[in-house]
Design a protein around this motif. Structure first.
Motif, PDB file in Angstrom:
ATOM      1  N   SER A   1     105.332  56.731  82.318  1.00  0.00           N
ATOM      2  CA  SER A   1     104.426  55.595  82.199  1.00  0.00           C
ATOM      3  C   SER A   1     105.132  54.339  81.720  1.00  0.00           C
ATOM      4  CB  SER A   1     103.269  55.934  81.244  1.00  0.00           C
ATOM      5  OG  SER A   1     103.772  56.339  79.991  1.00  0.00           O
TER       6      SER A   1
ATOM      7  N   TYR B   1      98.239  59.918  93.075  1.00  0.00           N
ATOM      8  CA  TYR B   1      98.608  60.957  92.114  1.00  0.00           C
ATOM      9  C   TYR B   1      97.865  62.261  92.386  1.00  0.00           C
ATOM     10  CZ  TYR B   1     100.984  57.175  89.786  1.00  0.00           C
ATOM     11  OH  TYR B   1     101.820  56.120  89.517  1.00  0.00           O
TER      12      TYR B   1
ATOM     13  N   THR C   1     100.239  59.355  85.800  1.00  0.00           N
ATOM     14  CA  THR C   1      99.804  58.182  85.038  1.00  0.00           C
ATOM     15  C   THR C   1      98.365  57.774  85.298  1.00  0.00           C
ATOM     16  OG1 THR C   1     100.672  56.725  86.755  1.00  0.00           O
ATOM     17  CG2 THR C   1     102.144  57.261  84.927  1.00  0.00           C
ATOM     18  N   ASN C   2      97.801  58.183  86.438  1.00  0.00           N
ATOM     19  CA  ASN C   2      96.414  57.782  86.725  1.00  0.00           C
ATOM     20  C   ASN C   2      95.832  58.715  87.769  1.00  0.00           C
ATOM     21  OD1 ASN C   2      93.966  56.585  87.183  1.00  0.00           O
ATOM     22  ND2 ASN C   2      94.786  54.678  88.001  1.00  0.00           N
TER      23      ASN C   2
ATOM     24  N   GLU D   1     102.016  59.452  76.229  1.00  0.00           N
ATOM     25  CA  GLU D   1     102.804  60.409  77.007  1.00  0.00           C
ATOM     26  C   GLU D   1     103.582  61.423  76.154  1.00  0.00           C
ATOM     27  OE1 GLU D   1     104.732  58.979  80.702  1.00  0.00           O
ATOM     28  OE2 GLU D   1     106.567  59.689  79.738  1.00  0.00           O
TER      29      GLU D   1
ATOM     30  N   ASN E   1      97.142  63.723  82.222  1.00  0.00           N
ATOM     31  CA  ASN E   1      97.043  62.356  82.710  1.00  0.00           C
ATOM     32  C   ASN E   1      97.302  61.395  81.554  1.00  0.00           C
ATOM     33  OD1 ASN E   1      96.308  60.136  84.391  1.00  0.00           O
ATOM     34  ND2 ASN E   1      94.270  60.145  83.479  1.00  0.00           N
ATOM     35  N   SER E   2      98.338  60.549  81.672  1.00  0.00           N
ATOM     36  CA  SER E   2      98.679  59.639  80.581  1.00  0.00           C
ATOM     37  C   SER E   2      97.870  58.349  80.609  1.00  0.00           C
ATOM     38  CB  SER E   2     100.171  59.284  80.635  1.00  0.00           C
ATOM     39  OG  SER E   2     100.451  58.473  81.769  1.00  0.00           O
ATOM     40  N   ASP E   3      97.180  58.069  81.714  1.00  0.00           N
ATOM     41  CA  ASP E   3      96.381  56.849  81.861  1.00  0.00           C
ATOM     42  C   ASP E   3      97.240  55.596  81.662  1.00  0.00           C
ATOM     43  OD1 ASP E   3      93.982  55.552  82.453  1.00  0.00           O
ATOM     44  OD2 ASP E   3      93.411  55.380  80.342  1.00  0.00           O
ATOM     45  N   GLU E   4      98.501  55.655  82.114  1.00  0.00           N
ATOM     46  CA  GLU E   4      99.453  54.542  82.004  1.00  0.00           C
ATOM     47  C   GLU E   4      99.667  54.094  80.556  1.00  0.00           C
ATOM     48  OE1 GLU E   4     101.478  53.398  84.084  1.00  0.00           O
ATOM     49  OE2 GLU E   4     100.681  53.441  86.130  1.00  0.00           O
ATOM     50  N   GLN E   5      99.403  54.971  79.600  1.00  0.00           N
ATOM     51  CA  GLN E   5      99.600  54.638  78.190  1.00  0.00           C
ATOM     52  C   GLN E   5     100.887  55.307  77.710  1.00  0.00           C
ATOM     53  OE1 GLN E   5      96.092  55.196  75.717  1.00  0.00           O
ATOM     54  NE2 GLN E   5      94.751  54.939  77.497  1.00  0.00           N
ATOM     55  N   ALA E   6     101.926  54.498  77.581  1.00  0.00           N
ATOM     56  CA  ALA E   6     103.237  55.036  77.233  1.00  0.00           C
ATOM     57  C   ALA E   6     103.230  55.746  75.883  1.00  0.00           C
ATOM     58  CB  ALA E   6     104.273  53.911  77.228  1.00  0.00           C
TER      59      ALA E   6
ATOM     60  N   LEU F   1     107.433  48.091  85.598  1.00  0.00           N
ATOM     61  CA  LEU F   1     107.392  49.341  86.348  1.00  0.00           C
ATOM     62  C   LEU F   1     108.407  49.284  87.484  1.00  0.00           C
ATOM     63  CD1 LEU F   1     103.560  50.037  86.659  1.00  0.00           C
ATOM     64  CD2 LEU F   1     105.183  51.035  85.038  1.00  0.00           C
TER      65      LEU F   1
END
Length: 334
Positions: free
Chosen positions: A131, A81, A74-75, A111, A103-108, A194
């Motif tokens: 995420s 990570y 996620t990051n 993903e 890497n999703s960058d915490e963007q659901a 989360l």
């Protein structure tokens, strides 16, 4: 086939005894025709001497597959990570696999596309740090490849996962502050949706209940996503008329933001939180940190995935949950 959990010989052990690399051992077990007969004999002799489970491991390599596994975090800027990825890569390399990292960058909403892209690249399995709590896209991915979750549990899925002792770690660190006489402990947490945020708040609350102390809701801040938001929240708490006497932070980025706020205001407060970080032992602040082996989370997740890949017949085992333990580190405390 059961992946090695730390007790048996590894492919690297076989390589050392046979005086070849782990990759050469992998090539021998895959019956690569490019390996000389003399090398092949040395490797098999080492396998027999060490009791290495060569037949099961050869099956786990899924002959004819791409030899790649996918990892979604996620990051990647968060050292946690990065260490997790190194743990995955360590085990993947040991068994002759390559790792593709996303890497999703915490963007659901990002993903599912990353998952689809890795499957399009013909990865043989996936390790995912979800995420968000909506995981329907992972259920769809499981129709194509095995999926193992790391750091956060499955929601509505039947699959393996590797978690940290989030609840116990938070309870233990909070208990240290309470034992020192602090009754006004601020909680600085990541989003409550989360799993880690919810479990660490639960541990924080449990420690208070066990001490017979009611946490103050006015000192609880959730939804912090980085050091900047943590710094702002801490500054707001410190400027209040009845501020905290200690801080609890749910991850290393939040701790760093809180420490910056303490520095800017010239305040020294005890701080407890998850994740050790570089230079924590030389800051001169009273720190109580929940530490754990992030690499081991990756290693365990990779072993669970390779275990699934090695199952060619028979009924697969029920979903497994592995928990990585935590320990308390204390710096700057007399």
């Amino acid at each position: 086939m059961t992946a090695r959990r730390g007790g048996g010989p590894t492919m690297q052990d076989v390589g050392r005894l046979a005086q070849v690399s782990a990759m050469t051992v992998s090539r021998v077990l895959k019956d690569d025709p490019g390996v000389s007969e003399a090398t092949r004999e040395r490797v098999f002799a080492a396998v027999d001497r060490l009791g290495y489970r060569r037949n099961q491991t050869a099956r786990s390599l899924r002959l004819g597959g791409s030899g790649m596994i996918g990892l979604v975090v996620t990051n990647l800027a968060n050292p946690f990570y990065s260490r997790l990825a190194l743990g995955v890569q360590e085990v993947a390399t040991e068994y002759g696999f390559r790792m593709l990292l996303s890497n999703s960058d915490e963007q659901a909403d990002r993903e599912p596309g990353l998952i689809d892209g890795l499957i399009d690249h013909q990865v043989e399995g996936l390790i995912v740090v979800p995420s968000g709590s909506r995981q329907q896209h992972l259920a769809a991915a499981m129709r194509h490849v095995p999926v193992v979750l790391a750091a956060r549990p499955p929601a509505g899925l039947e699959t393996d996962c590797v978690l940290v002792e989030d609840f116990h770690g938070a309870r233990g660190a909070t208990a240290c502050l309470l034992a020192e006489g602090h009754t006004r402990i601020a909680f600085l947490g990541n989003p409550p949706a989360l799993y880690t945020g919810a479990e660490r708040l639960r541990g924080f609350w449990a420690a208070h209940e066990e001490a017979g102390i009611e946490p103050e809701n006015a000192l609880i801040r959730q939804g912090l996503v980085d050091a900047a938001t943590a710094e702002a929240a801490t500054l707001d708490l410190l400027r209040g008329s009845a501020g905290p006497t200690a801080l609890f932070c749910t991850n290393n980025r939040i701790s760093q933001g809180a420490i910056r706020a303490l520095y800017k205001t010239g305040t020294t407060l005890p701080l407890a939180g998850f994740d050790d970080f570089d230079l924590s032992d030389v800051l001169g602040l009273p720190l109580t940190l929940v530490s754990y082996d992030a690499d081991e989370i990756g290693r365990q997740a990779a072993r669970l995935l390779l275990d699934r890949l090695g199952l060619q017949d028979g009924d697969p085992p029920a979903p497994r949950r592995v928990t990585v333990p935590t320990r308390i580190l204390r710096h700057g405390i007399a």
